[in-house]
Design an enzyme around this catalytic site. Structure first.
Site, PDB file in Angstrom:
ATOM      1  N   SER A 125       0.835  -1.199   0.000  1.00 51.81           N
ATOM      2  CA  SER A 125       0.000   0.000   0.000  1.00 51.81           C
ATOM      3  C   SER A 125       0.872   1.254   0.000  1.00 51.81           C
ATOM      4  CB  SER A 125      -0.859  -0.024   1.273  1.00 51.81           C
ATOM      5  OG  SER A 125      -1.430   1.235   1.502  1.00 51.81           O
ATOM      6  N   TYR A 150      -1.878  -1.533  10.962  1.00 53.95           N
ATOM      7  CA  TYR A 150      -2.153  -2.006   9.596  1.00 53.95           C
ATOM      8  C   TYR A 150      -0.997  -1.624   8.665  1.00 53.95           C
ATOM      9  CZ  TYR A 150      -3.640  -1.267   4.793  1.00 53.95           C
ATOM     10  OH  TYR A 150      -3.670  -1.210   3.423  1.00 53.95           O
ATOM     11  N   LYS A 154       2.271  -3.850   6.607  1.00 54.55           N
ATOM     12  CA  LYS A 154       2.681  -3.753   5.185  1.00 54.55           C
ATOM     13  C   LYS A 154       4.187  -3.535   5.093  1.00 54.55           C
ATOM     14  CE  LYS A 154      -1.414  -4.242   3.390  1.00 54.55           C
ATOM     15  NZ  LYS A 154      -1.765  -5.525   2.803  1.00 54.55           N
TER      16      LYS A 154
HETATM   17  C1  WQD Z   1      -9.437   9.169   1.504  1.00 55.89           C
HETATM   18  C2  WQD Z   1      -9.704  10.644   1.779  1.00 55.89           C
HETATM   19  C3  WQD Z   1     -10.026  11.149   4.109  1.00 55.89           C
HETATM   20  C4  WQD Z   1     -13.785   8.892   4.587  1.00 55.89           C
HETATM   21  C5  WQD Z   1      -6.534   4.106   3.489  1.00 55.89           C
HETATM   22  C6  WQD Z   1      -5.319   3.248   3.782  1.00 55.89           C
HETATM   23  C7  WQD Z   1      -4.780   2.648   2.513  1.00 55.89           C
HETATM   24  C8  WQD Z   1      -5.848   1.852   1.795  1.00 55.89           C
HETATM   25  C9  WQD Z   1      -7.059   2.679   1.586  1.00 55.89           C
HETATM   26  C10 WQD Z   1      -6.971  -0.175   2.750  1.00 55.89           C
HETATM   27  C11 WQD Z   1      -8.975  11.196   3.004  1.00 55.89           C
HETATM   28  C12 WQD Z   1     -11.297  11.399   3.336  1.00 55.89           C
HETATM   29  C13 WQD Z   1     -12.622   9.471   4.100  1.00 55.89           C
HETATM   30  C14 WQD Z   1     -14.879   9.729   4.913  1.00 55.89           C
HETATM   31  C15 WQD Z   1     -13.579  11.655   4.234  1.00 55.89           C
HETATM   32  N1  WQD Z   1      -6.041   0.674   2.561  1.00 55.89           N
HETATM   33  N2  WQD Z   1     -12.522  10.817   3.918  1.00 55.89           N
HETATM   34  N3  WQD Z   1     -14.730  11.075   4.721  1.00 55.89           N
HETATM   35  O1  WQD Z   1      -6.931   7.074   4.205  1.00 55.89           O
HETATM   36  O2  WQD Z   1      -6.178   7.554   1.825  1.00 55.89           O
HETATM   37  O3  WQD Z   1      -6.145   5.213   2.674  1.00 55.89           O
HETATM   38  O4  WQD Z   1      -7.478   3.302   2.818  1.00 55.89           O
HETATM   39  O5  WQD Z   1      -8.003  -0.422   2.349  1.00 55.89           O
HETATM   40  O6  WQD Z   1      -3.693   1.835   2.813  1.00 55.89           O
HETATM   41  O7  WQD Z   1      -4.325   4.022   4.412  1.00 55.89           O
HETATM   42  O8  WQD Z   1      -8.325   6.307   2.209  1.00 55.89           O
HETATM   43  O9  WQD Z   1     -10.715   6.378   1.561  1.00 55.89           O
HETATM   44  O10 WQD Z   1     -10.117   6.341   4.015  1.00 55.89           O
HETATM   45  O11 WQD Z   1      -9.650   8.400   2.675  1.00 55.89           O
HETATM   46  O12 WQD Z   1     -13.507  12.869   4.100  1.00 55.89           O
HETATM   47  O13 WQD Z   1     -15.946   9.280   5.397  1.00 55.89           O
HETATM   48  O14 WQD Z   1     -11.100  10.796   2.085  1.00 55.89           O
HETATM   49  O15 WQD Z   1      -9.848  12.095   5.131  1.00 55.89           O
HETATM   50  O16 WQD Z   1      -8.632  12.526   2.712  1.00 55.89           O
HETATM   51  P1  WQD Z   1      -6.852   6.655   2.800  1.00 55.89           P
HETATM   52  P2  WQD Z   1      -9.785   6.783   2.619  1.00 55.89           P
END
Ligand code: WQD
Length: 340
Positions: A125, A150, A154
């Site tokens: 990731s 998590y 990785k």
């Molecule tokens: C994306 C953006 C949030 C939810 C993580 C892991 C990665 C991969 C994917 C596993 C950010 C914003 C999110 C919400 C929001 N792993 N957000 N409201 O954090 O980039 O990556 O998930 O599956 O390894 O680190 O992904 O989709 O959670 O967030 O505003 O309800 O959306 O703050 O800017 P992230 P995400």
């Protein structure tokens, strides 16, 4: 080539299985259904017109795993099976270390015992890059202290695979995914987590079909174009294609290969919401909420290596992913209602 796909009924695993079957690979799946549904097996068959052989057990179960190696004689493994919820990993660190590390050990142990199986693809990731010093992130960007167990699993598994590749005659692809979104165009495969989704795209899907009232956007004061977080969202079908290309590279005995899989383009949360609204001609109600702990301003992939060494370029746009995601979620809702 016969490929063992662990977690093959999950979100990325199922799309990759379809691509592998379409490309003529023989696929065997091991999945313990901890975060997937058995119906996905029928749906894979419906799309690919071939049914992968399926075994329901935990990869950590060494006896069952060995019996699959003896009977199926896989030549390659794509290892998707693993826990992936960042927040949950902070609450249950031991569970994450145990599950993610031991399942990998069990598979590497089998590769040592059955050297005919000499190709391994690992789902890593972009989280291993942590808070970037600069973007785009290339494969040579520094690996940073993980902000969750998590993420730490990785990093640890990447190190274990690197050491293993030095002593065993194996080919290993470490694929660093950016943010996978979208679904299969048929509407049969996609991501539909139980309960409140942790990730942005499945959350938007649920708001879109009225299963959740509104999206909370975590933070609007990041150092980005509009203050909301920027990520590199890649269509899950492009990601699936990346795995097939990686397997083909491993077949040429390339040893250890580390590669980003992303689009090379950053998209903010607000831009993704707007794209979703445009693609599907609907409104996504949202409000701004406080930042989420551990989130970074911005990341997106450097894509040169994937292009040069795998011939990987993305076929789909964010709009495609938004359309396909909504189509899947609408169909899934209907299927759930019909089942009741
Ligand atoms: C994306 C953006 C949030 C939810 C993580 C892991 C990665 C991969 C994917 C596993 C950010 C914003 C999110 C919400 C929001 N792993 N957000 N409201 O954090 O980039 O990556 O998930 O599956 O390894 O680190 O992904 O989709 O959670 O967030 O505003 O309800 O959306 O703050 O800017 P992230 P995400």
């Amino acid at each position: 080539m016969k490929v063992l796909v662990t977690g093959g009924l999950g979100y990325i695993g199922s799309h990759t299985t379809v691509k592998l079957l379409e490309e003529g690979f023989d696929v065997v799946i091991i999945d313990n259904l901890s975060n997937s549904k058995i119906d996905v097996l029928d749906r894979i068959e419906q799309i690919a017109k071939k049914r992968p052989r399926f075994y329901n057990f935990d990869v950590q179960n060494k006896e069952s795993l060995e019996s699959v190696f003896v009977s199926e004689k896989p030549e390659a493994i794509i290892h998707f099976a693993g826990f992936k919820a960042v927040g949950e990993s902070c609450q249950k660190p031991l569970m994450y270390y145990e599950n993610n590390l031991l399942s990998t050990f069990a598979l590497l142990d089998m590769m040592q015992k059955y050297p005919k199986c000499k190709n391994f693809v690992f789902s890593s990731s972009a989280t291993v890059y942590g808070e970037p010093d600069s973007v785009p992130l290339t494969e040579n960007s520094p690996i940073k202290q993980a902000t969750s167990p998590y993420g730490q699993t990785k990093i640890m598994i990447e190190e274990i695979l690197t050491d293993f590749s030095k002593v065993q005659k194996v080919n290993i692809a470490i694929l660093r995914y950016f943010n996978p979104i979208g679904a299969h165009q048929s509407g049969l495969l996609g991501e539909d987590p139980n309960g409140l989704p942790n990730n942005l795209f499945p959350y938007i899907n649920k708001v879109a079909v009225g299963a959740l009232p509104k999206l909370n956007i975590f933070g609007n004061d990041y150092k980005t174009c509009d203050g909301t977080g920027v990520r590199d969202y890649i269509h899950v079908l492009d990601l699936a294609k990346g795995h097939v290309l990686a397997l083909k590279k491993l077949e040429k005995d390339c040893g250890l290969f580390v590669c980003n899989l992303g689009t090379g383009k950053g998209t903010s949360v607000l831009e993704l919401v707007k794209a979703y609204e445009k693609a599907n001609n609907i409104k996504i109600p949202y409000e701004f909420a406080p930042r989420r702990a551990g989130d970074i301003d911005e990341n997106f992939a450097g894509t040169e290596k994937a292009k040069k060494e795998l011939g990987f370029v993305c076929d789909y746009t964010i709009l495609d992913a938004c359309r396909d995601g909504y189509n899947f979620q609408t169909q899934e809702l209907k299927r759930m209602k019909d089942k009741k």
